[in-house]
Design an enzyme around this catalytic site. Structure first.
Site, mmCIF file in Angstrom:
data_model
loop_
_atom_site.group_PDB
_atom_site.id
_atom_site.type_symbol
_atom_site.label_atom_id
_atom_site.label_comp_id
_atom_site.label_asym_id
_atom_site.label_seq_id
_atom_site.Cartn_x
_atom_site.Cartn_y
_atom_site.Cartn_z
ATOM 1 N N CYS A 100 5.203 -14.728 6.398
ATOM 2 C CA CYS A 100 6.077 -14.645 5.218
ATOM 3 C C CYS A 100 7.413 -13.973 5.516
ATOM 4 C CB CYS A 100 5.379 -13.888 4.100
ATOM 5 S SG CYS A 100 3.772 -14.560 3.701
ATOM 6 N N HIS A 103 9.800 -10.704 -1.420
ATOM 7 C CA HIS A 103 8.910 -11.834 -1.152
ATOM 8 C C HIS A 103 8.014 -12.067 -2.370
ATOM 9 C CE1 HIS A 103 6.066 -14.483 0.546
ATOM 10 N NE2 HIS A 103 5.131 -13.589 0.814
ATOM 11 N N ASN A 111 3.113 -18.341 -3.774
ATOM 12 C CA ASN A 111 3.568 -17.723 -2.528
ATOM 13 C C ASN A 111 3.908 -18.837 -1.532
ATOM 14 O OD1 ASN A 111 3.862 -16.466 -0.067
ATOM 15 N ND2 ASN A 111 1.973 -15.265 -0.186
HETATM 16 N N1 ACO Z 1 -10.372 -16.580 -9.876
HETATM 17 C C1 ACO Z 1 -11.285 -15.773 -10.434
HETATM 18 N N2 ACO Z 1 -11.810 -14.693 -9.816
HETATM 19 C C2 ACO Z 1 -11.371 -14.440 -8.573
HETATM 20 C C3 ACO Z 1 -10.414 -15.241 -7.919
HETATM 21 C C4 ACO Z 1 -9.928 -16.366 -8.627
HETATM 22 N N3 ACO Z 1 -9.006 -17.198 -8.100
HETATM 23 N N4 ACO Z 1 -10.188 -14.741 -6.690
HETATM 24 C C5 ACO Z 1 -10.961 -13.654 -6.551
HETATM 25 N N5 ACO Z 1 -11.684 -13.466 -7.699
HETATM 26 C C6 ACO Z 1 -12.640 -12.409 -8.010
HETATM 27 C C7 ACO Z 1 -13.254 -11.786 -6.768
HETATM 28 O O1 ACO Z 1 -14.365 -12.536 -6.343
HETATM 29 C C8 ACO Z 1 -13.665 -10.426 -7.290
HETATM 30 O O2 ACO Z 1 -14.850 -10.544 -8.020
HETATM 31 P P1 ACO Z 1 -15.999 -9.410 -7.910
HETATM 32 O O3 ACO Z 1 -15.345 -8.168 -8.461
HETATM 33 O O4 ACO Z 1 -17.081 -9.963 -8.771
HETATM 34 O O5 ACO Z 1 -16.322 -9.316 -6.458
HETATM 35 C C9 ACO Z 1 -12.549 -10.077 -8.293
HETATM 36 O O6 ACO Z 1 -11.927 -11.336 -8.644
HETATM 37 C C10 ACO Z 1 -11.498 -9.138 -7.752
HETATM 38 O O7 ACO Z 1 -11.093 -9.598 -6.451
HETATM 39 P P2 ACO Z 1 -9.972 -8.872 -5.638
HETATM 40 O O8 ACO Z 1 -9.801 -9.556 -4.322
HETATM 41 O O9 ACO Z 1 -10.220 -7.397 -5.633
HETATM 42 O O10 ACO Z 1 -8.707 -9.171 -6.564
HETATM 43 P P3 ACO Z 1 -7.270 -8.557 -6.475
HETATM 44 O O11 ACO Z 1 -6.932 -7.952 -7.769
HETATM 45 O O12 ACO Z 1 -7.055 -7.750 -5.227
HETATM 46 O O13 ACO Z 1 -6.361 -9.877 -6.321
HETATM 47 C C11 ACO Z 1 -5.180 -11.078 -4.616
HETATM 48 C C12 ACO Z 1 -6.535 -10.710 -5.205
HETATM 49 C C13 ACO Z 1 -4.406 -11.827 -5.677
HETATM 50 C C14 ACO Z 1 -5.365 -11.938 -3.386
HETATM 51 C C15 ACO Z 1 -4.391 -9.773 -4.252
HETATM 52 O O14 ACO Z 1 -5.251 -8.914 -3.534
HETATM 53 C C16 ACO Z 1 -3.169 -10.030 -3.425
HETATM 54 O O15 ACO Z 1 -2.192 -10.587 -3.905
HETATM 55 N N6 ACO Z 1 -3.130 -9.548 -2.173
HETATM 56 C C17 ACO Z 1 -1.957 -9.605 -1.305
HETATM 57 C C18 ACO Z 1 -1.701 -10.977 -0.753
HETATM 58 C C19 ACO Z 1 -0.452 -10.945 0.126
HETATM 59 O O16 ACO Z 1 0.507 -10.294 -0.176
HETATM 60 N N7 ACO Z 1 -0.471 -11.631 1.248
HETATM 61 C C20 ACO Z 1 0.634 -11.519 2.188
HETATM 62 C C21 ACO Z 1 1.322 -12.759 2.453
HETATM 63 S S1 ACO Z 1 0.318 -14.145 2.891
HETATM 64 C C22 ACO Z 1 0.819 -14.648 4.484
HETATM 65 O O17 ACO Z 1 1.349 -13.898 5.241
HETATM 66 C C23 ACO Z 1 0.535 -16.057 4.904
#
Ligand code: ACO
Length: 327
Positions: A113, A254, A284
């Site tokens: 990214c 980003h 993203n």
């Molecule tokens: N729909 C419904 N529920 C979901 C989904 C979905 N799409 N995805 C995950 N959940 C559930 C999980 O299973 C979990 O359930 P559980 O509590 O029963 O286990 C719950 O939601 C919470 O999951 P988390 O992973 O803790 O959710 P979080 O609030 O952290 O959000 C996310 C996840 C959106 C991925 C976030 O962590 C994020 O944005 N992280 C950073 C990503 C990023 O910046 N990446 C860098 C760039 S990518 C690159 O370089 C190519």
């Protein structure tokens, strides 16, 4: 001293739009979860036959035209990407061929990214040291081809697209004022695609069964590092260049997650009205997110001559960085 000034921008996204409602039909998710956890409502996704290098070429062509330059005027083409048409040759060479930029040297940058910002950082150094006058920097991605469409934790996040700028050597005060790039390979397993490289090549018959050529991400861990890393590197750059948060006219972080964007903006004390967001419409787009946003801001008249613009990004590596420029 030469400065690298943005003299043209461009952007291209595929026509097909995938909404949260469409995703509800694919995996156990909801518009409510995606919107509240990420801020994303829809994303553009390539259709069969659409090529990454073509998106990059469209964005590059726009940037060149707005810069009033001919393809032959380019000395260098840098493409930040982790989803090139093929492992080799570099996408920058395909863009060169498509444009007819016969005088350009070409290279791709693998910084996920942050690929576009790494491109600005390097192009700025080349222009400052008189090694080039006109450099095309493209950031683009079609990560939809690497998404596991059965994994709800990643498939809702990504969109496809490309953005481009032309940087030109100038003697004035306008242009890139400073840039800082950082990385920490100890977090290499936070976001990765284990298959398709030389360790587990695509011709290995077990690839698909083991789900290797797909994006794997430790979302929660990544989130925490992302906020601190982007805020810290941006604060360091502002201090280094002798500016304060109040002087920033526009902050373009980003577009990975609206909660990350808000948290970084708050940590840096940048007024919410100066923090740019378009994640709702694109998701993203990795290396494309900042050049697409820049192009949108230019076309909407949100950027004015002399504005102080701050860019920051974070991604797989882990890598992160920040660029400060005077428009
Ligand atoms: N729909 C419904 N529920 C979901 C989904 C979905 N799409 N995805 C995950 N959940 C559930 C999980 O299973 C979990 O359930 P559980 O509590 O029963 O286990 C719950 O939601 C919470 O999951 P988390 O992973 O803790 O959710 P979080 O609030 O952290 O959000 C996310 C996840 C959106 C991925 C976030 O962590 C994020 O944005 N992280 C950073 C990503 C990023 O910046 N990446 C860098 C760039 S990518 C690159 O370089 C190519």
């Amino acid at each position: 001293m030469n400065r690298a000034r943005v003299v043209g921008t461009g952007a291209a996204v595929p026509r097909k739009v995938l909404t949260n409602a469409d995703l509800e039909k694919l995996v156990a998710t909801s518009d409510e979860w995606i919107t509240t956890r990420t801020g994303i409502k829809e994303r553009h996704i390539v259709s069969e036959g659409e090529k990454f290098s073509d998106l990059c070429t469209t964005a590059a062509d726009q940037a060149l035209k707005r810069a009033h330059l001919k393809p032959e005027d380019l000395d260098m083409i840098l493409v930040g990407t982790i989803s090139s048409d093929m492992l080799f040759p570099a996408t920058s060479c395909l863009v060169q061929r498509n444009l007819g930029a016969t005088n350009a040297a070409c290279s791709d940058l693998s910084a996920a990214c942050v690929g576009f910002l790494y491109g600005l950082h390097m192009a700025d150094a080349l222009i400052q040291s008189n090694k080039a006058d006109n450099i095309l920097v493209v950031g683009g991605e079609i990560l939809s081809r690497y998404v596991d469409w059965t994994d709800r934790s990643t498939c809702v996040l990504f969109g496809d697209g490309a953005g481009a700028v032309v940087l030109q050597a100038t003697k004035g005060d306008h242009g890139i004022l400073g840039s800082l790039m950082k990385s920490n390979g100890c977090y290499a397993d936070f976001i990765c695609m284990p298959g398709g490289g030389s360790n587990r090549p695509a011709n290995d018959a077990t690839q698909i069964a083991e789900k290797l050529p797909y994006i794997k991400m430790k979302g929660n861990e990544t989130f925490k590092v992302a906020v601190k890393a982007m805020a810290d590197v941006t604060a360091e750059l502002l201090t280094e260049q002798g500016f304060t948060h109040e002087q920033i006219d526009l902050f373009i972080p980003h577009q990975a997650n609206e909660r990350i964007i808000n948290a970084v903006g708050a940590k840096l004390k940048i007024a919410p009205g100066k923090v740019f967001k378009n994640i709702e419409r694109y998701g993203n787009t990795s290396a494309a997110s900042i050049p697409i946003a820049l192009d949108e801001c230019v076309r909407e008249g949100r950027i004015h001559d002399g504005d102080l613009i701050l860019l920051t990004a974070f991604g797989s590596g882990l890598v992160w960085g920040s660029v400060l420029l005077r428009w």
